[in-house]
Design a protein around this motif. Structure first.
Motif, short mmCIF file in Angstrom:
data_model
loop_
_atom_site.label_atom_id
_atom_site.label_comp_id
_atom_site.label_asym_id
_atom_site.label_seq_id
_atom_site.Cartn_x
_atom_site.Cartn_y
_atom_site.Cartn_z
N HIS A 79 0.84 -1.20 0.00
CA HIS A 79 0.00 0.00 0.00
C HIS A 79 0.88 1.26 0.00
CE1 HIS A 79 -3.15 2.61 2.34
NE2 HIS A 79 -3.10 2.93 1.06
N PHE A 80 1.91 1.25 0.84
CA PHE A 80 2.82 2.40 0.91
C PHE A 80 3.55 2.60 -0.42
CE2 PHE A 80 7.04 4.19 2.22
CZ PHE A 80 6.58 5.44 2.58
N ASN A 81 4.01 1.50 -1.00
CA ASN A 81 4.73 1.61 -2.27
C ASN A 81 3.82 2.16 -3.37
OD1 ASN A 81 7.04 0.58 -1.11
ND2 ASN A 81 6.52 -1.55 -1.59
N GLN A 82 2.55 1.76 -3.32
CA GLN A 82 1.59 2.26 -4.31
C GLN A 82 1.38 3.76 -4.14
OE1 GLN A 82 -1.89 -0.11 -5.25
NE2 GLN A 82 -0.37 -0.77 -6.74
N MET A 83 1.37 4.22 -2.88
CA MET A 83 1.22 5.65 -2.63
C MET A 83 2.41 6.41 -3.23
SD MET A 83 2.09 8.50 -0.69
CE MET A 83 2.93 8.05 0.81
N ILE A 84 3.62 5.87 -3.01
CA ILE A 84 4.81 6.53 -3.55
C ILE A 84 4.76 6.59 -5.08
CG2 ILE A 84 7.33 6.31 -3.82
CD1 ILE A 84 6.63 7.30 -1.06
N ASP A 85 4.17 5.54 -5.68
CA ASP A 85 4.06 5.51 -7.15
C ASP A 85 2.86 6.32 -7.65
OD1 ASP A 85 6.27 3.93 -7.29
OD2 ASP A 85 5.18 2.03 -7.45
N GLY A 86 2.12 6.94 -6.74
CA GLY A 86 0.97 7.76 -7.14
C GLY A 86 -0.25 6.95 -7.50
N LYS A 87 -0.32 5.71 -7.02
CA LYS A 87 -1.44 4.84 -7.40
C LYS A 87 -2.37 4.54 -6.22
CE LYS A 87 1.35 2.53 -10.89
NZ LYS A 87 2.23 1.37 -11.13
N ALA A 88 -2.10 5.12 -5.05
CA ALA A 88 -2.97 4.89 -3.89
C ALA A 88 -2.85 6.08 -2.95
CB ALA A 88 -2.57 3.60 -3.17
N ASN A 89 -3.81 6.18 -2.03
CA ASN A 89 -3.77 7.27 -1.06
C ASN A 89 -3.54 6.71 0.34
OD1 ASN A 89 -4.34 9.50 -2.81
ND2 ASN A 89 -6.41 8.66 -3.00
N PRO A 90 -2.93 7.50 1.21
CA PRO A 90 -2.76 7.04 2.59
C PRO A 90 -4.08 7.13 3.36
CG PRO A 90 -1.88 9.24 2.33
CD PRO A 90 -2.33 8.82 0.98
N ILE A 91 -4.09 6.48 4.52
CA ILE A 91 -5.26 6.61 5.41
C ILE A 91 -4.85 7.57 6.52
CG2 ILE A 91 -6.81 5.35 6.96
CD1 ILE A 91 -5.98 2.79 5.29
N PRO A 92 -5.42 8.80 6.54
CA PRO A 92 -5.02 9.74 7.60
C PRO A 92 -5.69 9.38 8.93
CG PRO A 92 -6.49 10.79 6.00
CD PRO A 92 -6.35 9.38 5.59
N LEU A 93 -4.90 9.12 9.95
CA LEU A 93 -5.45 8.78 11.26
C LEU A 93 -5.53 10.00 12.17
CD1 LEU A 93 -3.73 5.39 12.19
CD2 LEU A 93 -5.93 5.77 11.10
N LYS A 94 -4.73 10.98 11.86
CA LYS A 94 -4.70 12.19 12.67
C LYS A 94 -4.30 13.36 11.78
CE LYS A 94 -2.34 14.22 16.66
NZ LYS A 94 -1.27 14.10 17.63
N GLY A 95 -4.87 14.55 12.07
CA GLY A 95 -4.45 15.74 11.34
C GLY A 95 -5.30 16.08 10.16
N LEU A 96 -6.57 15.74 10.26
CA LEU A 96 -7.46 16.03 9.13
C LEU A 96 -7.49 17.53 8.81
CD1 LEU A 96 -10.39 13.53 9.83
CD2 LEU A 96 -8.63 13.38 8.06
N THR A 97 -7.26 18.35 9.84
CA THR A 97 -7.27 19.80 9.61
C THR A 97 -6.01 20.28 8.91
OG1 THR A 97 -6.31 20.15 11.78
CG2 THR A 97 -8.73 20.26 11.64
N LYS A 98 -5.01 19.39 8.81
CA LYS A 98 -3.73 19.80 8.19
C LYS A 98 -3.63 19.30 6.74
CE LYS A 98 -2.37 20.92 12.40
NZ LYS A 98 -2.37 22.32 12.84
N ILE A 99 -4.74 18.82 6.24
CA ILE A 99 -4.70 18.21 4.91
C ILE A 99 -4.18 19.20 3.85
CG2 ILE A 99 -6.21 17.31 3.03
CD1 ILE A 99 -5.68 15.26 5.19
N SER A 100 -4.45 20.47 4.06
CA SER A 100 -4.00 21.44 3.05
C SER A 100 -2.47 21.44 2.93
CB SER A 100 -4.50 22.84 3.39
OG SER A 100 -3.83 23.33 4.54
N PHE A 101 -1.78 21.22 4.05
CA PHE A 101 -0.31 21.13 3.99
C PHE A 101 0.10 19.94 3.09
CE2 PHE A 101 3.47 18.87 5.56
CZ PHE A 101 4.43 19.81 5.26
N LEU A 102 -0.60 18.83 3.29
CA LEU A 102 -0.26 17.65 2.49
C LEU A 102 -0.55 17.88 1.02
CD1 LEU A 102 -1.63 14.77 4.77
CD2 LEU A 102 0.75 15.36 4.37
N LYS A 103 -1.66 18.59 0.76
CA LYS A 103 -2.05 18.77 -0.63
C LYS A 103 -1.25 19.87 -1.32
CE LYS A 103 -6.75 16.95 -0.67
NZ LYS A 103 -8.18 17.25 -0.75
N ASN A 104 -0.66 20.74 -0.55
CA ASN A 104 0.06 21.87 -1.17
C ASN A 104 1.59 21.75 -0.97
OD1 ASN A 104 -2.25 23.40 -2.18
ND2 ASN A 104 -2.81 23.50 -0.03
N GLU A 105 2.06 22.22 0.20
CA GLU A 105 3.52 22.26 0.38
C GLU A 105 4.17 20.87 0.27
OE1 GLU A 105 1.36 23.74 2.36
OE2 GLU A 105 2.00 25.77 2.87
#
Lengths: 252, 417
Positions: A79-105
């Motif tokens: 699953h992690f390798n697929q995320m690195i290859d852009g073929k899957a998404n992680p499961i966020p367990l904490k920090g839903l309010t920080k998603i913009s950081f993940l999506k931007n910076e």
């Protein structure tokens, strides 16, 4: 044949770890994280764990888990390798309010890392790009080498054959240095050089390093022409080089 | 003392790189040969005579590698070369092999104590591989016990999983034990009933980068008995030691009798051939295995071999080389001590191993060896070294002078010692 666990370890401990150096080498990325205070924890079930910390304009990777703002969970190494290859998404367990950081910076950072790790001939004509590509490739290769030695079935055989001690690897034209600690067949890669090393491998310059790591020139010829200098307890380097030969199959 | 420069060597090497993979490949090349630092070593020779070779820059070296063993009498030995010239007039590689092959087989069987027969090939690896095939043919078994760190050539079975070009099937029948550990061998034999075809080892342990080790008391006698009791073929790789320890074979030197003995390096003073000697009990198995190659029965090397073995017997070559080796290494150790270096010498003096033990990285040793090479004493820093019969007392004296100056240079660079 590559192993999912080894690949996941490489992706976290060698590839994503490089964000540390990216933020030092690239001015734009340094500026991007200047005011960011964020800690992302990566948790891969039955796989690697670690976190990236952005504080005071620097990025630091650590394996020791600490408090964090964001936890990204992955069901498996695959699953992690697929995320690195852009073929899957992680499961966020904490920090839903920080998603913009993940999506931007964070996306900007990883895109820039990909930019440096996937060169084209024309990009390599730029001196700064060549230097950054080489340094990041070297860090990736030697951190990955330790993972191959610790978990890949064939790699483990070579790692066990490395006599205990420390190997220094450096590039003369830059401040790039890494040391590999071998103990009882287990390998640990660390940035910087050790004063207590038992063997050393020194690349004479950036271009030579780049060509060796990308397979454009062979190591043996470089040793003979002094572009690559080895000294000390050579069986350590001999077996380390066999591991380096396996790394490329994981980083294609 | 003037130090050497290598301009022509470097020019030629650059040319070689364009034509030959790695320029000079294998153990004679700068990478595998561990030339550290590379700039201290010559890459190509122009000629050789007696105990010396000259490189393409005209530098002369007292050669303590002896072409990694084959130079046993001295380069271009007149007796050997005369025998070669005579045979060349008669013929070399012919459809029916020359009768001189039988002459050489007779000489070898008369020389090597355990030998009832001799079989000829070209390389050490040819005969170690053949020894395994014979053991498997004779016993109907598939596994081989080998010693960790032992060297038996470059065929896939001699290498390790994880090395480029090697797959699991190449090495699946190898079982490894530590040198001098009889109990390990016994345990493996008992755990693999009717599966072990062969135990193969060198007569004493001489791996690279590591102190050489002689067999412990009764080690070989116990191994011999175990092999006999369990129907295992005992094959000795005497490719490197052969005729530098004992003209009758290195098994004879250590007081046991092997079933198969592999010879090569010192057999023909540089003329290329190898020999497998064995006992009558294995003669049928040998005959059953298809094994041959182009040039394997050519006559010239047999002529060289006859002249070489006869001269070694006349000179008592093994004793001569052991005495010269002792004189040389005793002096080196004493000179090193006077500068604070502990030079440790192991193995047999005719093919000793040495290393400076002041650090555990071999860095000081590599520095000292490179200084010796630049002054005309060619040592390798990672491998056992070799004496040849042509080495004179003057050569040993000059080597001691070179070693003295080289220790002084290293000492100056390392004031902490």
């Amino acid at each position: 044949m590559t192993q999912e666990l080894t690949k996941a370890n490489i992706n976290l401990y060698a590839v994503l770890r490089n964000l540390e150096d990216l933020c030092e080498l690239d001015k734009d990325m340094k500026t991007l994280i200047k005011d960011i205070s964020m800690r992302i924890k990566f948790v891969v079930k039955n796989g690697p764990k670690g976190y990236l910390s952005f504080e005071d304009g620097t990025c630091t990777f650590s394996k020791i888990l600490d408090k964090c703002n964001i936890i990204l969970y992955f069901k498996s190494p695959h699953h992690f390798n697929q995320m690195i290859d852009g073929k899957a998404n992680p499961i966020p367990l904490k920090g839903l309010t920080k998603i913009s950081f993940l999506k931007n910076e964070f996306i900007t950072l990883t895109d820039k890392l990909s930019y440096y790790l996937k060169p084209t001939p024309s990009l390599l004509e730029n001196e700064t790009y060549l230097k950054n590509n080489t340094i990041l490739t070297a860090y990736t290769a030697f951190f990955a080498l330790a993972q191959v030695g610790n978990t890949d079935p064939i790699g483990k055989l070579s790692a066990k054959r490395i006599p205990d001690g420390i190997i220094n690897v450096s590039i003369t034209e830059s401040n790039t240095g890494i040391h590999l600690i071998a103990k009882n067949g287990h390998l640990k890669a660390k940035k910087g050089l050790s004063s207590n090393n038992r063997a050393s491998m020194t690349f004479s310059d950036i271009i030579t390093t780049n060509k060796i790591l990308t397979g454009q020139i062979d190591t043996y010829s470089c040793i003979a022409t002094q572009k690559l200098q080895m000294k000390g307890y050579i069986p350590m380097l001999d077996n380390m080089n066999k591991l380096l030969g396996l790394v490329s199959s994981y980083l294609q | 003392m003037q130090t050497y420069t290598y301009n022509e060597n470097q020019k030629l090497f650059k040319k070689a790189l364009n034509l030959i993979p790695t320029g000079v490949y294998g153990h004679l090349g700068p990478a595998e040969g561990c030339f550290i630092p590379v700039q201290s070593y010559p890459f190509f020779s122009s000629r050789a005579k007696g105990a010396y070779f000259w490189d393409v820059d005209g530098n002369r070296f007292i050669d303590y590698m002896c072409a990694y063993g084959p130079n046993v009498l001295g380069y271009n030995d007149e007796d050997v070369d005369m025998a070669v010239a005579e045979q060349m007039k008669l013929g070399n590689c012919t459809t029916a092999p020359s009768s001189i092959m039988v002459d050489f087989a007779e000489l070898l069987v008369d020389t090597v104590e355990m030998a009832d027969w001799a079989f000829f090939a070209k390389n050490g690896g040819d005969v170690t591989s053949f020894a395994l095939m014979i053991a498997k043919a004779a016993t109907g078994r598939k596994k081989t016990i080998l010693v960790n760190g032992g060297y038996h050539g470059v065929a896939p079975w001699t290498q390790k999983l994880g090395y480029p070009g090697i797959c699991k099937e190449d090495v699946v029948n190898n079982i490894y034990v530590d040198w001098n550990n009889y109990e390990q061998v016994e345990k493996i034999v008992k755990e693999n009933p009717n599966d072990i075809a062969c135990f193969m080892a060198t007569p004493y342990h001489h791996p690279v980068f590591t102190d050489n080790e002689l067999p412990e008391k009764d080690y070989w006698q116990k191994i011999r008995k175990l092999c006999t009791d369990y129907g295992i073929v005992l094959a000795i790789d005497d490719v490197r030691c052969g005729f530098r320890l004992d003209m009758k074979g290195s098994d004879h030197y250590f007081g046991f009798k092997a079933d198969l003995m592999c010879f090569c390096k010192a057999l023909g003073n540089g003329y290329n051939f190898s020999a497998l000697c064995g006992t009558d009990a294995l003669k049928d198995a040998v005959s059953s295995v298809m094994y041959t190659g182009s040039y394997w029965l050519s006559a010239v090397p047999f002529a060289a071999g006859i002249a070489c073995i006869k001269k070694l017997k006349k000179l008592d070559g093994p004793k001569l080389m052991q005495d010269k080796g002792k004189k040389l290494t005793d002096g080196l150790v004493e000179i090193g001590k006077s500068y604070g270096f502990n030079l440790k010498v192991t193995g047999v003096p005719s093919m000793w191993y040495m290393r400076i033990t002041n650090d555990d990285s071999l860095t000081l040793h590599q520095e000292w060896v490179s200084e010796c090479v630049r002054r005309g004493a060619f040592f390798a820093n990672h491998h056992n070294l070799f004496i040849n019969c042509a080495l004179s007392d003057e050569d040993i004296k000059l080597t001691h002078e070179i070693a003295d100056e080289s220790f002084k240079v290293v000492k100056n660079n390392h004031k902490e010692i």
